[in-house]
Design an enzyme around this catalytic site. Structure first.
Site, short mmCIF file in Angstrom:
data_model
loop_
_atom_site.label_atom_id
_atom_site.label_comp_id
_atom_site.label_asym_id
_atom_site.label_seq_id
_atom_site.Cartn_x
_atom_site.Cartn_y
_atom_site.Cartn_z
N ARG A 154 0.90 -1.21 -0.14
CA ARG A 154 0.11 0.04 -0.25
C ARG A 154 0.91 1.31 -0.03
O ARG A 154 0.57 2.24 -0.91
CB ARG A 154 -0.93 0.09 1.34
CG ARG A 154 -1.86 -1.20 1.03
CD ARG A 154 -2.54 -1.40 2.60
NE ARG A 154 -1.76 -1.89 3.59
CZ ARG A 154 -1.02 -1.33 4.37
NH1 ARG A 154 -1.68 0.01 4.80
NH2 ARG A 154 -0.28 -1.84 5.41
N ILE A 155 1.92 1.31 0.87
CA ILE A 155 2.64 2.41 1.05
C ILE A 155 3.69 2.85 -0.44
O ILE A 155 3.89 3.60 -0.92
CB ILE A 155 3.40 2.57 2.09
CG1 ILE A 155 2.67 2.52 3.34
CG2 ILE A 155 4.39 3.61 2.34
CD1 ILE A 155 3.19 2.37 4.84
N ARG A 236 11.68 -1.09 7.96
CA ARG A 236 12.27 -1.61 8.91
C ARG A 236 13.71 -1.61 8.67
O ARG A 236 14.06 -2.14 7.60
CB ARG A 236 11.71 -2.68 9.36
CG ARG A 236 10.40 -2.98 9.94
CD ARG A 236 10.05 -2.15 11.18
NE ARG A 236 8.74 -2.05 11.86
CZ ARG A 236 7.83 -1.42 11.56
NH1 ARG A 236 8.02 0.07 10.66
NH2 ARG A 236 6.65 -1.47 12.20
N GLU A 265 15.90 1.11 18.69
CA GLU A 265 14.99 2.28 18.71
C GLU A 265 14.68 2.37 20.23
O GLU A 265 14.31 1.32 20.87
CB GLU A 265 14.10 2.17 18.02
CG GLU A 265 14.57 2.46 16.46
CD GLU A 265 13.30 2.52 15.30
OE1 GLU A 265 12.00 2.48 16.03
OE2 GLU A 265 13.66 2.57 14.22
N HIS A 285 12.30 7.74 13.35
CA HIS A 285 11.00 7.00 13.08
C HIS A 285 9.87 7.67 13.25
O HIS A 285 8.88 7.51 14.23
CB HIS A 285 11.15 5.68 13.96
CG HIS A 285 10.05 4.53 13.59
ND1 HIS A 285 10.48 3.30 14.04
CD2 HIS A 285 9.15 4.48 12.57
CE1 HIS A 285 9.58 2.45 13.41
NE2 HIS A 285 8.88 3.22 12.77
#
Length: 324
Positions: A154-155, A236, A265, A285
């Site tokens: 989708r992205i 990621r 993170e 992020h």
């Protein structure tokens, strides 16, 4: 229900329209970040429902064993940070809307911001100007160059549309079924992986991190990229073989990177090469971190709490936990 919300670092959620969905619940919000299990156990001792903001805190089996009142973890998207078997063992339902029907436009927009920032050296230009200097270097025009989309979801599809709007030639590489879907939608698909890496001027990663994609981008792949190319990763960090990106950037293939994700993170080590290399543009992020995206995501998260409280849980990952 007693609801605990972790890691709302900027105290954003209580100011969102969707927060009214928690009216009637007893809500505690924590705006700092800690990985200390003892601290978390104390904070969550009375919680019946726990709200997670993506992957900011790991929920381990040892922690879950200490949370005797917890019955629900409500979040959105993937859940590699949650020990699902331990949830089931402790009778804790994990509810997570995988939102397979809606792209994150916020993440796509941030991806494109990084593409532009890297192409025009925007962070270096801003720093130069603020330091009392003038132009710090010469950037590159995107029009007429090749944008590679690795992973057709989708992205990735939205970023491809942005590239097309900027006059770029878009090419796709992904697993076979995804390549066929991209081809059926009228997009150009690379014939093989090595020519894909070699031909891209900008290569953007858009895959979920699952066992099959762990380290899918290797040092050998990166070595095929042009010295003028930029690798973009807003998905990621684990998609790239450990250490491969830093090594590749030091050898100059690709010539630069624009990243929003890290192996560790929050990333607070200013000596980390990905923060100190001059050919890297990095953000902490923030792909999904907008008021609009938060309202969209947490509307789902809070709906899951209300559905559970009403006795009809939705988006359940481990339904067998209900038997415990």
């Amino acid at each position: 229900m007693k609801v605990a919300i972790l890691d709302d670092w900027h105290d954003t959620l209580r100011h969102l329209p969707c927060f009214s969905k928690l009216n009637g619940h007893d809500v505690a919000i924590w705006t700092d970040q800690t990985a200390d299990e003892d601290v978390l156990a104390r904070r969550l001792a009375d919680a019946e429902a726990l709200v997670l903001i993506r992957e900011r805190t790991r929920i381990t089996g040892r922690l879950l064993d200490r949370l005797q009142k917890l019955r629900l973890i409500s979040q959105r998207s993937v859940y590699p940070h949650v020990d699902v078997p331990a949830c089931t063992r402790n009778g804790v339902l994990l509810c997570s809307n995988m939102h397979s029907d809606t792209p994150s436009f916020a993440a796509a927009e941030l991806t494109w911001a990084l593409v532009l920032a890297a192409a025009r050296h925007i962070p270096a230009q801003v720093a130069s100007l603020k330091a009392g200097h003038w132009i710090a270097g010469v950037g590159r025009t995107l029009r007429g160059r090749t944008l590679g989309i690795y992973g057709w979801g989708r992205i990735g599809g939205v970023v491809a549309e942005y590239g097309r709007a900027f006059g770029m030639d878009v090419i796709v590489w992904a697993r076979e079924a995804s390549r066929e879907r991209a081809r059926s939608q009228g997009w150009s698909v690379a014939h093989q992986k090595d020519t894909f890496f070699a031909s891209c001027d900008v290569l953007s990663l858009h895959m979920r991190l699952v066992p099959a994609t762990l380290g899918v981008v290797t040092g050998a792949d990166l070595a095929l990229m042009k010295p003028s190319a930029v690798l973009v990763n807003t998905s990621r960090a684990g998609l790239i073989e450990p250490g491969a990106l830093v090594a590749a950037l030091k050898t100059g293939r690709p010539g630069g990177a624009a990243i929003d994700v890290f192996d560790t993170e929050p990333m607070r080590d200013t000596a980390d090469p990905l923060l100190s290399l001059p050919n890297v543009v990095a953000t902490p992020h923030i792909g999904y971190v907008t008021h609009e995206e938060f309202d969209l995501q947490f509307s789902d998260v809070f709906d899951q709490i209300n559905a559970f409280a009403a006795g009809s849980p939705i988006h359940v990952i481990n339904p067998e936990a209900a038997n415990r």
